[in-house]
Design a protein around this motif. Structure first.
Motif, PDB file in Angstrom:
ATOM      1  N   UNK A  77      69.691  57.437  71.979  1.00  0.00           N
ATOM      2  CA  UNK A  77      68.936  57.618  70.749  1.00  0.00           C
ATOM      3  C   UNK A  77      68.662  56.318  70.016  1.00  0.00           C
ATOM      4  N   UNK A  78      69.196  55.235  70.526  1.00  0.00           N
ATOM      5  CA  UNK A  78      68.913  53.913  69.964  1.00  0.00           C
ATOM      6  C   UNK A  78      67.926  53.216  70.887  1.00  0.00           C
ATOM      7  N   UNK A  79      66.918  52.597  70.302  1.00  0.00           N
ATOM      8  CA  UNK A  79      65.917  51.885  71.089  1.00  0.00           C
ATOM      9  C   UNK A  79      66.578  50.712  71.810  1.00  0.00           C
ATOM     10  N   UNK A  80      66.348  50.620  73.109  1.00  0.00           N
ATOM     11  CA  UNK A  80      66.937  49.543  73.914  1.00  0.00           C
ATOM     12  C   UNK A  80      66.333  48.190  73.576  1.00  0.00           C
ATOM     13  N   UNK A  81      65.154  48.170  72.953  1.00  0.00           N
ATOM     14  CA  UNK A  81      64.504  46.906  72.631  1.00  0.00           C
ATOM     15  C   UNK A  81      64.828  46.441  71.216  1.00  0.00           C
ATOM     16  N   UNK A  82      64.612  47.301  70.215  1.00  0.00           N
ATOM     17  CA  UNK A  82      64.763  46.857  68.819  1.00  0.00           C
ATOM     18  C   UNK A  82      66.036  47.366  68.151  1.00  0.00           C
ATOM     19  N   UNK A  83      66.692  48.356  68.757  1.00  0.00           N
ATOM     20  CA  UNK A  83      67.929  48.887  68.198  1.00  0.00           C
ATOM     21  C   UNK A  83      67.748  49.963  67.135  1.00  0.00           C
ATOM     22  N   UNK A  84      66.516  50.272  66.767  1.00  0.00           N
ATOM     23  CA  UNK A  84      66.252  51.324  65.779  1.00  0.00           C
ATOM     24  C   UNK A  84      66.477  52.695  66.415  1.00  0.00           C
ATOM     25  N   UNK A  85      66.665  53.712  65.566  1.00  0.00           N
ATOM     26  CA  UNK A  85      66.833  55.082  66.054  1.00  0.00           C
ATOM     27  C   UNK A  85      65.515  55.586  66.642  1.00  0.00           C
ATOM     28  N   UNK A  86      65.601  56.288  67.732  1.00  0.00           N
ATOM     29  CA  UNK A  86      64.446  56.959  68.327  1.00  0.00           C
ATOM     30  C   UNK A  86      64.333  58.305  67.632  1.00  0.00           C
ATOM     31  N   UNK A  87      63.132  58.661  67.225  1.00  0.00           N
ATOM     32  CA  UNK A  87      62.955  59.907  66.472  1.00  0.00           C
ATOM     33  C   UNK A  87      63.336  61.123  67.303  1.00  0.00           C
ATOM     34  N   UNK A  88      63.837  62.134  66.614  1.00  0.00           N
ATOM     35  CA  UNK A  88      64.204  63.397  67.262  1.00  0.00           C
ATOM     36  C   UNK A  88      62.975  63.995  67.942  1.00  0.00           C
ATOM     37  N   UNK A  89      61.823  63.897  67.293  1.00  0.00           N
ATOM     38  CA  UNK A  89      60.590  64.442  67.868  1.00  0.00           C
ATOM     39  C   UNK A  89      60.284  63.784  69.214  1.00  0.00           C
ATOM     40  N   UNK A  90      60.480  62.469  69.296  1.00  0.00           N
ATOM     41  CA  UNK A  90      60.226  61.749  70.550  1.00  0.00           C
ATOM     42  C   UNK A  90      61.246  62.156  71.615  1.00  0.00           C
ATOM     43  N   UNK A  91      62.514  62.251  71.232  1.00  0.00           N
ATOM     44  CA  UNK A  91      63.551  62.639  72.190  1.00  0.00           C
ATOM     45  C   UNK A  91      63.365  64.074  72.669  1.00  0.00           C
ATOM     46  N   UNK A  92      62.841  64.949  71.811  1.00  0.00           N
ATOM     47  CA  UNK A  92      62.583  66.324  72.218  1.00  0.00           C
ATOM     48  C   UNK A  92      61.533  66.398  73.320  1.00  0.00           C
ATOM     49  N   UNK A  93      60.576  65.457  73.280  1.00  0.00           N
ATOM     50  CA  UNK A  93      59.500  65.434  74.276  1.00  0.00           C
ATOM     51  C   UNK A  93      59.886  64.592  75.491  1.00  0.00           C
ATOM     52  N   UNK A  94      60.537  63.459  75.245  1.00  0.00           N
ATOM     53  CA  UNK A  94      60.923  62.526  76.309  1.00  0.00           C
ATOM     54  C   UNK A  94      62.417  62.211  76.206  1.00  0.00           C
ATOM     55  N   UNK A  95      63.273  63.138  76.597  1.00  0.00           N
ATOM     56  CA  UNK A  95      64.705  62.918  76.400  1.00  0.00           C
ATOM     57  C   UNK A  95      65.270  61.736  77.186  1.00  0.00           C
ATOM     58  N   UNK A  96      64.527  61.242  78.178  1.00  0.00           N
ATOM     59  CA  UNK A  96      65.022  60.107  78.958  1.00  0.00           C
ATOM     60  C   UNK A  96      64.496  58.754  78.470  1.00  0.00           C
ATOM     61  N   UNK A  97      63.745  58.742  77.372  1.00  0.00           N
ATOM     62  CA  UNK A  97      63.140  57.492  76.919  1.00  0.00           C
ATOM     63  C   UNK A  97      64.189  56.523  76.354  1.00  0.00           C
ATOM     64  N   UNK A  98      64.094  55.248  76.725  1.00  0.00           N
ATOM     65  CA  UNK A  98      64.987  54.242  76.151  1.00  0.00           C
ATOM     66  C   UNK A  98      64.360  53.511  74.967  1.00  0.00           C
ATOM     67  N   UNK A  99      63.089  53.825  74.671  1.00  0.00           N
ATOM     68  CA  UNK A  99      62.352  53.071  73.654  1.00  0.00           C
ATOM     69  C   UNK A  99      61.830  53.961  72.524  1.00  0.00           C
TER      70      UNK A  99
END
Length: 107
Positions: A77-99
């Motif tokens: 849930x933390x962006x691998x590039x900038x360290x910010x939180x990845x939005x729940x909406x994004x994780x709901x659609x792309x649960x494997x995203x690192x960004x």
């Protein structure tokens, strides 16, 4: 952020689905080819499509395994590039995203 167990379940479910699909692709590619030249050409084109689907599936499996590792590490849930939180909406659609959305747009 919602419980990581929800995303773990989503990732494991998709991993099982991909595993089943890749076994099916392997079985189809292992089938004997036709001796007729026209049929052989069509079968070969189909094999190329199946091989590409297999490669795409393997890439997705690698992304899922990396996401599961981030869950274990506590960095999911933390962006691998900038360290910010990845939005729940994004994780709901792309649960494997690192960004996060911003960093993904720059990639």
């Amino acid at each position: 952020m919602q419980s990581n167990s929800k995303y773990r379940a989503m990732l494991l479910s998709r991993l099982a689905e991909l595993d089943q699909r890749l076994h099916h692709i392997e079985a189809e590619l292992d089938e004997p080819n036709s001796k007729d030249w026209e049929e052989l050409a069509v079968e070969r084109e189909g094999d190329e499509v199946l091989e590409q689907l297999g490669h795409s599936g393997q890439a997705e499996i690698a992304r899922i395994r990396a996401a599961l590792q981030r869950l274990r590490d506590g960095s999911y849930g933390e962006c691998a590039r900038c360290g910010e939180r990845i939005s729940v909406e994004r994780l709901d659609v792309l649960p494997d995203t690192p960004l996060c959305k911003s960093c993904a747009a720059m990639a």
